[in-house]
Design an enzyme around this catalytic site. Structure first.
Site, PDB file in Angstrom:
ATOM      1  N   TYR A 175      -3.952   6.887   7.359  1.00 20.27           N
ATOM      2  CA  TYR A 175      -2.675   6.201   7.199  1.00 20.27           C
ATOM      3  C   TYR A 175      -2.556   5.775   5.743  1.00 20.27           C
ATOM      4  O   TYR A 175      -3.358   4.977   5.261  1.00 20.27           O
ATOM      5  CB  TYR A 175      -2.595   4.976   8.127  1.00 20.27           C
ATOM      6  N   ASP A 223      -8.054   5.715  -1.222  1.00 17.98           N
ATOM      7  CA  ASP A 223      -7.156   4.682  -0.704  1.00 17.98           C
ATOM      8  C   ASP A 223      -8.007   3.526  -0.184  1.00 17.98           C
ATOM      9  O   ASP A 223      -8.553   3.584   0.914  1.00 17.98           O
ATOM     10  CB  ASP A 223      -6.292   5.284   0.413  1.00 17.98           C
ATOM     11  N   GLU A 224      -8.093   2.476  -1.005  1.00 19.74           N
ATOM     12  CA  GLU A 224      -8.900   1.290  -0.656  1.00 19.74           C
ATOM     13  C   GLU A 224      -8.016   0.172  -0.111  1.00 19.74           C
ATOM     14  O   GLU A 224      -8.442  -0.986  -0.068  1.00 19.74           O
ATOM     15  CB  GLU A 224      -9.656   0.796  -1.896  1.00 19.74           C
ATOM     16  N   VAL A 225      -6.789   0.512   0.269  1.00 20.80           N
ATOM     17  CA  VAL A 225      -5.832  -0.528   0.656  1.00 20.80           C
ATOM     18  C   VAL A 225      -6.402  -1.452   1.732  1.00 20.80           C
ATOM     19  O   VAL A 225      -6.312  -2.666   1.641  1.00 20.80           O
ATOM     20  CB  VAL A 225      -4.498   0.106   1.110  1.00 20.80           C
ATOM     21  N   LYS A 226      -7.019  -0.862   2.741  1.00 21.46           N
ATOM     22  CA  LYS A 226      -7.508  -1.697   3.835  1.00 21.46           C
ATOM     23  C   LYS A 226      -8.970  -2.100   3.659  1.00 21.46           C
ATOM     24  O   LYS A 226      -9.400  -3.117   4.196  1.00 21.46           O
ATOM     25  CB  LYS A 226      -7.362  -0.947   5.164  1.00 21.46           C
ATOM     26  N   THR A 276      11.756  -3.415  -9.734  1.00 21.20           N
ATOM     27  CA  THR A 276      12.086  -4.556 -10.598  1.00 21.20           C
ATOM     28  C   THR A 276      11.068  -5.690 -10.515  1.00 21.20           C
ATOM     29  O   THR A 276      10.585  -6.158 -11.533  1.00 21.20           O
ATOM     30  CB  THR A 276      13.487  -5.091 -10.255  1.00 21.20           C
ATOM     31  N   GLY A 336       0.823  -1.202   0.000  1.00 22.32           N
ATOM     32  CA  GLY A 336       0.000   0.000   0.000  1.00 22.32           C
ATOM     33  C   GLY A 336       0.860   1.257   0.000  1.00 22.32           C
ATOM     34  O   GLY A 336       0.520   2.267  -0.605  1.00 22.32           O
ATOM     35  N   SER A 337       1.985   1.170   0.674  1.00 19.35           N
ATOM     36  CA  SER A 337       2.880   2.331   0.758  1.00 19.35           C
ATOM     37  C   SER A 337       3.423   2.717  -0.611  1.00 19.35           C
ATOM     38  O   SER A 337       3.365   3.882  -1.005  1.00 19.35           O
ATOM     39  CB  SER A 337       4.055   2.021   1.695  1.00 19.35           C
TER      40      SER A 337
HETATM   41  C1  LIG Z   1      -1.894  -0.416   5.572  1.00 22.18           C
HETATM   42  C2  LIG Z   1      -2.321   0.727   4.761  1.00 22.18           C
HETATM   43  C3  LIG Z   1      -1.457   1.305   3.817  1.00 22.18           C
HETATM   44  C4  LIG Z   1      -0.034   0.853   3.657  1.00 22.18           C
HETATM   45  O1  LIG Z   1       0.052  -0.455   3.167  1.00 22.18           O
HETATM   46  P1  LIG Z   1       1.388  -1.311   3.409  1.00 22.18           P
HETATM   47  O2  LIG Z   1       1.141  -2.546   2.614  1.00 22.18           O
HETATM   48  O3  LIG Z   1       1.538  -1.527   4.870  1.00 22.18           O
HETATM   49  O4  LIG Z   1       2.512  -0.533   2.842  1.00 22.18           O
HETATM   50  C5  LIG Z   1      -1.945   2.336   3.049  1.00 22.18           C
HETATM   51  N1  LIG Z   1      -3.192   2.779   3.185  1.00 22.18           N
HETATM   52  C6  LIG Z   1      -4.057   2.249   4.069  1.00 22.18           C
HETATM   53  C7  LIG Z   1      -5.448   2.781   4.164  1.00 22.18           C
HETATM   54  C8  LIG Z   1      -3.643   1.214   4.905  1.00 22.18           C
HETATM   55  O5  LIG Z   1      -4.491   0.706   5.811  1.00 22.18           O
END
Ligand SMILES: *Cc1c(COP(=O)(O)O)cnc(C)c1O
Length: 440
Positions: free
Chosen positions: A140, A239-242, A296, A113-114
């Site tokens: 975050y 940001d849909e990461v979580k 890479t 996600g970062s």
């Molecule tokens: C965890 C998170 C990230 C970062 O993801 P990582 O895989 O830990 O780098 C980014 N955005 C959100 C909303 C997160 O919960």
């Protein structure tokens, strides 16, 4: 070679750097199947954390095992940077199919996600030729230079924000220090004064604030924010990461508020436990320049094959509907617990992303001290469940289990949480027990 005798936890502490860990209990792992983790010694633990949401299909899911095994055995290279590979291109096609929108769109793949938020930051500033960014206190977005610099979590005050970042309060319906309207008024004031909107490239939004305390924004807030952005040509990065990919009971969390993001960022559960992230957006933004965001092994056939398996299982096993149904059961059961335990001030969330807000006093809604939250997590570990806490006050139990969680596992998890609360009040966990595990 350094080999230290002792438990996995002790060996870990002797060799793994203490600048990149978040440990909330003594749990150390040697395996996992389904929604259960196997701790050193062989005890099974019900995982209500999905390892931070990453293990979307739990552990050892046959579809992931099969996809990964095949792509390792007959590997289509190891780098999307250098050669197109079948699993990556197929995954990009499949992912685009899930996101509403038209026109030429592109997918970028990364590992986390970062890195994906760093990529998004780089492309929005390049595409708009604007340098300012808006994001939220409590958000975050990651831990690389770019993503860390636009995050607003209180655990990250060890670093300075990126220059040109405006952090706004995220309206919290349970502790309404700032209403949705007052945040929008603050934004308008910023626009009129020190943050000229024509200098703002994008707003980064978590459509459900996760690490900031599982806060569901007030209805309409995000849509009004989007409207402001549209007026000023400010891009919207969701940001849909979580919270993406079935986690909240819809395929994408932004769909709860009918948002039309320019860029969407995926990670965590996308790889089903393997490192995989993505940014999706219009070709006009994403096709910026060659050699612009390079890594890479990003888009390698193994991680992307796992991502393909995740999306396929979500579709074929109706995990969106399941997340809605199990999430409702979980929310209802935890709400029943709240009738017995006054420490539960609020239960909230969407789908299988549920927060339990712990309070000292239901009237004032004052948060419990972090030791109390930590003790409940610790006791739950002793009783056989793994979970974390989140929030700016470190008082919200976070339930983000694997999407394959069964009804009986929901009930088992809730029973453990109820028992843990009871046991902590009965004094069964000491301050010393939890001292090493109060992580933010
Ligand atoms: C965890 C998170 C990230 C970062 O993801 P990582 O895989 O830990 O780098 C980014 N955005 C959100 C909303 C997160 O919960």
């Amino acid at each position: 070679m350094t080999i230290i005798a002792g438990s996995l936890k002790d060996r870990d502490a002797s060799v793994i750097a203490d600048i990149g860990r978040l440990r909330f209990s003594p749990l150390s792992l040697i395996g996992g199947r389904g929604s259960r983790l196997t701790e050193e010694g062989g005890r099974q633990i019900l995982d209500l954390s999905a390892s931070g949401g990453a293990a979307s299909l739990g552990y050892g899911h046959p579809a992931i095992v099969e996809a990964v095994e095949k792509s390792v055995r007959d590997a289509a290279g190891a780098s999307l940077l250098l050669y197109p590979n079948e699993p990556a291109v197929a995954l990009a096609e499949r992912l685009l199919g899930t996101i509403p929108g038209s026109g030429q769109r592109r997918v970028w793949f990364g590992h986390s996600g970062s890195d994906a938020n760093d990529c998004a930051l780089r492309v929005v500033t390049a595409a708009t030729e604007r340098q300012r960014i808006i994001s939220f206190i409590g958000s975050y977005h990651g831990n690389l230079t770019g993503s860390m610099g636009i995050s607003g979590h209180t655990a990250m005050t060890h670093t300075l924000p990126r220059a040109g970042t405006l952090l706004l309060p995220y309206p919290d319906p349970f502790r309404p220090e700032f209403s949705a309207n007052s945040v929008l008024e603050l934004l308008d004031y910023q626009f009129r004064t020190t943050c000229p909107p024509e200098q703002v490239a994008a707003v980064f939004i978590e459509p459900l604030l996760s690490d900031g305390g599982l806060i569901v924004p007030p209805t309409g807030f995000l849509a009004q924010l989007q409207q402001r952005c549209r007026q000023h040509g400010i891009l919207i990065v969701v940001d849909e990461v979580k919270v993406g990919l079935a986690r909240t009971g819809l395929m994408h969390c932004f769909q709860h508020e009918c948002l039309e993001p320019d860029l969407v960022v995926f990670g965590k559960g996308f790889g089903g436990g393997l490192p995989l992230s993505a940014v999706v957006g219009p070709a006009s933004i994403m096709d910026h320049a060659p050699a612009f965001v390079l890594q890479t092994t990003a888009g390698n056939p193994i991680s992307t094959a796992a991502g393909g398996a995740v999306l396929k299982v979500i579709e074929e096993d109706n995990l969106v509907e399941r997340s809605q149904r199990m999430g409702k059961r979980l929310l209802d059961r935890v709400s029943d617990l709240a009738a017995k335990h006054a420490i539960i001030g609020d239960v909230r969330g969407r789908g299988l992303s549920i927060g339990i807000d712990l309070v000292k006093d239901r009237g004032t809604r004052e948060a419990v001290p972090v030791t109390t939250t930590a003790k409940i997590i610790y006791r739950a570990y002793q009783l056989g469940a793994a979970l974390y806490y989140v929030g700016l006050r470190a008082n919200v139990l976070e339930l983000v289990p694997p999407l394959i969680l069964t009804e009986s596992e929901v009930d088992e998890g809730v029973a453990i949480i109820g028992q843990s609360i009871e046991d902590v009040f009965a004094g069964k966990v000491s301050d010393a027990d939890v001292l090493p595990f109060m992580m933010w």
